[in-house]
Structures are given as C-alpha cells and as structure tokens.
Design an enzyme around this catalytic site. Structure first.
Site, mmCIF file in Angstrom:
data_model
loop_
_atom_site.group_PDB
_atom_site.id
_atom_site.type_symbol
_atom_site.label_atom_id
_atom_site.label_comp_id
_atom_site.label_asym_id
_atom_site.label_seq_id
_atom_site.Cartn_x
_atom_site.Cartn_y
_atom_site.Cartn_z
ATOM 1 N N THR A 1 -16.642 8.057 4.000
ATOM 2 C CA THR A 1 -16.702 7.743 5.248
ATOM 3 C C THR A 1 -18.122 6.343 4.355
ATOM 4 O O THR A 1 -18.956 7.222 4.798
ATOM 5 C CB THR A 1 -15.985 7.780 6.133
ATOM 6 O OG1 THR A 1 -16.513 6.517 7.452
ATOM 7 C CG2 THR A 1 -17.565 8.512 6.693
ATOM 8 N N CYS B 1 15.576 0.853 13.825
ATOM 9 C CA CYS B 1 14.333 2.070 14.193
ATOM 10 C C CYS B 1 15.186 3.459 14.117
ATOM 11 O O CYS B 1 15.900 3.354 14.719
ATOM 12 C CB CYS B 1 13.788 2.077 15.442
ATOM 13 S SG CYS B 1 13.312 4.277 16.697
ATOM 14 N N ARG C 1 0.550 -1.513 -0.417
ATOM 15 C CA ARG C 1 -0.308 0.272 0.041
ATOM 16 C C ARG C 1 0.877 0.807 -0.457
ATOM 17 O O ARG C 1 0.788 1.922 -0.813
ATOM 18 C CB ARG C 1 -0.808 -0.103 1.045
ATOM 19 C CG ARG C 1 -2.204 -1.178 1.051
ATOM 20 C CD ARG C 1 -2.837 -1.025 2.565
ATOM 21 N NE ARG C 1 -3.399 0.456 2.567
ATOM 22 C CZ ARG C 1 -4.662 0.292 3.743
ATOM 23 N NH1 ARG C 1 -4.334 -1.030 4.823
ATOM 24 N NH2 ARG C 1 -4.869 1.528 3.793
ATOM 25 N N HIS D 1 -5.589 7.594 12.934
ATOM 26 C CA HIS D 1 -5.496 6.107 12.165
ATOM 27 C C HIS D 1 -4.442 6.192 11.868
ATOM 28 O O HIS D 1 -3.973 4.441 12.100
ATOM 29 C CB HIS D 1 -6.785 5.229 11.332
ATOM 30 C CG HIS D 1 -7.704 4.901 11.729
ATOM 31 N ND1 HIS D 1 -8.854 5.325 10.816
ATOM 32 C CD2 HIS D 1 -8.369 5.435 12.416
ATOM 33 C CE1 HIS D 1 -10.144 4.596 11.340
ATOM 34 N NE2 HIS D 1 -9.972 4.942 12.685
ATOM 35 N N GLN E 1 -9.532 10.007 8.417
ATOM 36 C CA GLN E 1 -9.143 8.399 9.205
ATOM 37 C C GLN E 1 -8.051 7.732 8.004
ATOM 38 O O GLN E 1 -7.809 6.574 8.335
ATOM 39 C CB GLN E 1 -10.873 7.605 8.731
ATOM 40 C CG GLN E 1 -11.560 7.425 9.716
ATOM 41 C CD GLN E 1 -13.189 6.983 9.428
ATOM 42 O OE1 GLN E 1 -13.372 5.991 10.167
ATOM 43 N NE2 GLN E 1 -13.758 7.660 8.224
HETATM 44 N N1 APR Z 1 -16.261 10.013 -4.009
HETATM 45 C C1 APR Z 1 -17.208 9.799 -2.528
HETATM 46 N N2 APR Z 1 -17.226 8.865 -1.612
HETATM 47 C C2 APR Z 1 -16.513 8.071 -2.438
HETATM 48 C C3 APR Z 1 -16.051 7.733 -3.132
HETATM 49 C C4 APR Z 1 -16.188 9.211 -4.287
HETATM 50 N N3 APR Z 1 -15.465 8.595 -5.646
HETATM 51 N N4 APR Z 1 -15.489 6.361 -3.377
HETATM 52 C C5 APR Z 1 -15.734 5.477 -2.566
HETATM 53 N N5 APR Z 1 -16.676 6.939 -1.731
HETATM 54 C C6 APR Z 1 -17.821 6.024 -0.333
HETATM 55 C C7 APR Z 1 -17.892 4.792 -0.321
HETATM 56 O O1 APR Z 1 -19.273 4.946 -1.221
HETATM 57 C C8 APR Z 1 -18.449 4.219 1.320
HETATM 58 O O2 APR Z 1 -19.230 5.501 1.583
HETATM 59 O O3 APR Z 1 -15.972 6.021 0.524
HETATM 60 C C9 APR Z 1 -16.906 4.951 1.833
HETATM 61 C C10 APR Z 1 -15.537 4.337 1.814
HETATM 62 O O4 APR Z 1 -15.462 3.820 3.181
HETATM 63 P P1 APR Z 1 -14.682 2.576 3.272
HETATM 64 O O5 APR Z 1 -14.391 1.854 2.188
HETATM 65 O O6 APR Z 1 -15.918 1.585 4.652
HETATM 66 O O7 APR Z 1 -13.196 3.766 4.514
HETATM 67 P P2 APR Z 1 -13.495 3.518 5.959
HETATM 68 O O8 APR Z 1 -15.360 4.370 5.813
HETATM 69 O O9 APR Z 1 -12.623 5.187 5.407
HETATM 70 O O10 APR Z 1 -13.242 3.050 6.629
HETATM 71 C C11 APR Z 1 -13.200 3.083 7.813
HETATM 72 O O11 APR Z 1 -12.369 1.109 8.313
HETATM 73 O O12 APR Z 1 -10.812 -0.572 7.732
HETATM 74 C C12 APR Z 1 -10.972 0.929 8.715
HETATM 75 O O13 APR Z 1 -9.112 2.415 9.134
HETATM 76 C C13 APR Z 1 -9.219 1.846 8.275
HETATM 77 O O14 APR Z 1 -10.001 3.754 8.211
HETATM 78 C C14 APR Z 1 -10.999 2.953 7.826
HETATM 79 C C15 APR Z 1 -11.989 3.127 8.649
#
Ligand code: APR
Length: 246
Positions: A186, A145, A66, A118, A100
């Site tokens: 999110t 380290c 990543r 995070h 996040q």
């Molecule tokens: N524009 C806006 N929103 C988007 C786009 C886009 N182009 N593409 C995807 N999304 C939205 C999706 O609909 C979803 O609701 O972004 C969101 C991503 O959700 P997740 O994949 O669950 O990511 P996130 O909410 O950041 O996860 C939170 O979970 O795994 C842990 O630590 C990790 O920080 C992460 C946390």
C-alpha cells in the site's frame, strides 16, 4: 531488511494491512503506480457517491469491467496471499487481516479472519434495504436486489471516497492491542488505513513493519522495512516469523 526488534512471542497478536500492491502480481492493477487506475480514470467520476448520483451507468460500467477482470481465468492468488493464509493457519496467536482491496484473492488463498474495510466487488449493496448480497455478474440500473427484490436500488458494495470504511472500531481495537503490525503493498496515501501505523506506535508496544515495492508515504513511521515484490518478500518474512519469531 532493516531490523529493530526482538523476536515476537508465538502468542503475539498480529494485524496485517494489505493494499493493491499485494494483488499486482496476480494480474490486478494498482491505483497510483505509473499507468495505474487513477492515471486513466478520475476518482470524482467513478468512486464517490456524487459520481453515482450523477451517472450511475458510468460507475456500474467501471466496476463491471474490474469484476470481469477479477473473475477472468488468469487471475489467481499469488505466493504473498498464500503466505499470509499460511501464517494465519500456523500462528498460535490471533492474526487479523485487514485489506483495502475489494478483490477476493485473500479468501481464495485461504484467509479467514479477514476484514474488507473498503468493501468487496463481488457483493452488491441495496440502497433501500441495505442488504449485502453476493454479485458476480454485470450490474446496471435495472438490476434487482436479491434481498428485497426491488430493481434500481443496487450499487457495488465498495466504500467510496467520503464514505466510512467498514468495521473501523474492531480495527482500531486490534491495532491498539497488537504486538506486530505488517503493512503490505500500500502506498499510504489514503486514510484511515494510512494512519494505522501511527495508531500502533501510539499504543506503545507493537512492532511495525512495511513490506512494499518501494517506500510508501508513511515509510519513516515503520520500525522495520523491506522492499521488493510481494510474492518474494512476504513469503520470506512469514518463514522468518514462523521459524524464529521474526
Ligand atoms: N509488490 C509489492 N508492492 C507493490 C507491488 C508488488 N508487486 N506492485 C506495486 N506495489 C506497491 C506500490 O509501490 C504502491 O506503494 O503497492 C502500492 C500500491 O499503492 P496504491 O496503488 O495507492 O494502492 P493502495 O495503497 O491499495 O490504495 C489505497 O486507495 O484508491 C483507493 O480505495 C482505493 O483501496 C484503495 C486505496
């Protein structure tokens, strides 16, 4: 656009929460979209302290891939990152950006008042001296380290499931005091971030807005919601906020 608010005074305090969706159009994967990271790799195998104790090399390899992806030439901030940095620069009141995300795209876009709750994939945490150091190349069990010089004690400085996110007290204070809370990109699946909107509602004076591709788990808690790609709806929202207070 569902509006339920009076214009925000320019002295208003703004807290912005971002998730993986804001970086999607920059070429970074989300976690829970179809085909996302957790559709291919189990959290229990790469994103918990137990996973690291059980098979550190597998965890190192997951984050090395990543980190390499983030540092590749075709990954850069998109207009949503730029719009938030512009808002921070132009807004007279305080703007706190809580992400996040573990990427550095907000910084590259110019954000300054930023909390990586995070952690950050471009930093390393030493399990012995607790030092946090910049780290832009692959990491393995022999990595040394930079702070204390010892080998074999480094992990990526990312908050795993079951661990406490960074700067929670500062975040909760800002949520209680804010006049506007923006949640961007999110899914609202992971706490404590998923509970931030309720913290603002509980304080009784902040306006809450969700800007996402689709309704999140907590969409009904938001007073205002707009759906679409972040690179389009975030700049539009920031323009409206700067022109007429939202
Ligand atoms: N524009 C806006 N929103 C988007 C786009 C886009 N182009 N593409 C995807 N999304 C939205 C999706 O609909 C979803 O609701 O972004 C969101 C991503 O959700 P997740 O994949 O669950 O990511 P996130 O909410 O950041 O996860 C939170 O979970 O795994 C842990 O630590 C990790 O920080 C992460 C946390």
């Amino acid at each position: 656009m569902i509006r339920a608010n009076k214009p925000l005074s320019k002295a208003g305090r703004i807290v912005i929460l971002t998730g993986a969706g804001i970086s999607k159009e920059s070429g970074l994967e989300t976690f829970r979209d179809p085909g996302g990271i957790w559709a291919r790799v189990r959290v229990e195998d790469v994103a918990t302290p137990d996973a690291f104790a059980r098979d550190p090399q597998r965890v190192h390899a997951f984050y090395n891939a990543r980190r390499q992806g983030l540092l590749s030439a075709n990954v850069a901030p998109n207009p949503a990152h730029a719009a938030l940095a512009h808002l921070e620069a132009e807004w007279p009141g305080e703007v706190l950006l809580v992400t996040q995300n573990i990427d550095d795209l907000h910084e590259r876009a110019g954000a300054r008042n930023l909390i990586h709750m995070h952690g950050e994939i471009l930093t390393a945490l030493c399990t012995l001296c607790r030092g946090i150091s910049p780290w832009r190349h692959d990491m393995d069990a022999a990595s040394q380290c930079p702070a204390c010089g010892r080998a074999g004690s480094l992990r990526v400085n990312v908050v795993w499931f079951g661990e406490m996110p960074y700067e929670m007290e500062r975040i909760y204070r800002a949520l209680a005091a804010c006049d506007l809370f923006l949640s961007i990109g999110t899914s609202g699946n992971v706490y404590p971030a998923a509970g931030f909107v309720e913290e603002v509602r509980g304080a009784g004076h902040g306006h809450t807005v969700e800007l996402n591709l689709e309704p999140s788990q907590g969409h009904s808690s938001f007073a205002e919601r707009a759906y679409g790609r972040a690179s389009e709806i975030v700049p539009a929202f920031v323009t409206r906020l700067l022109e007429d207070g939202g």
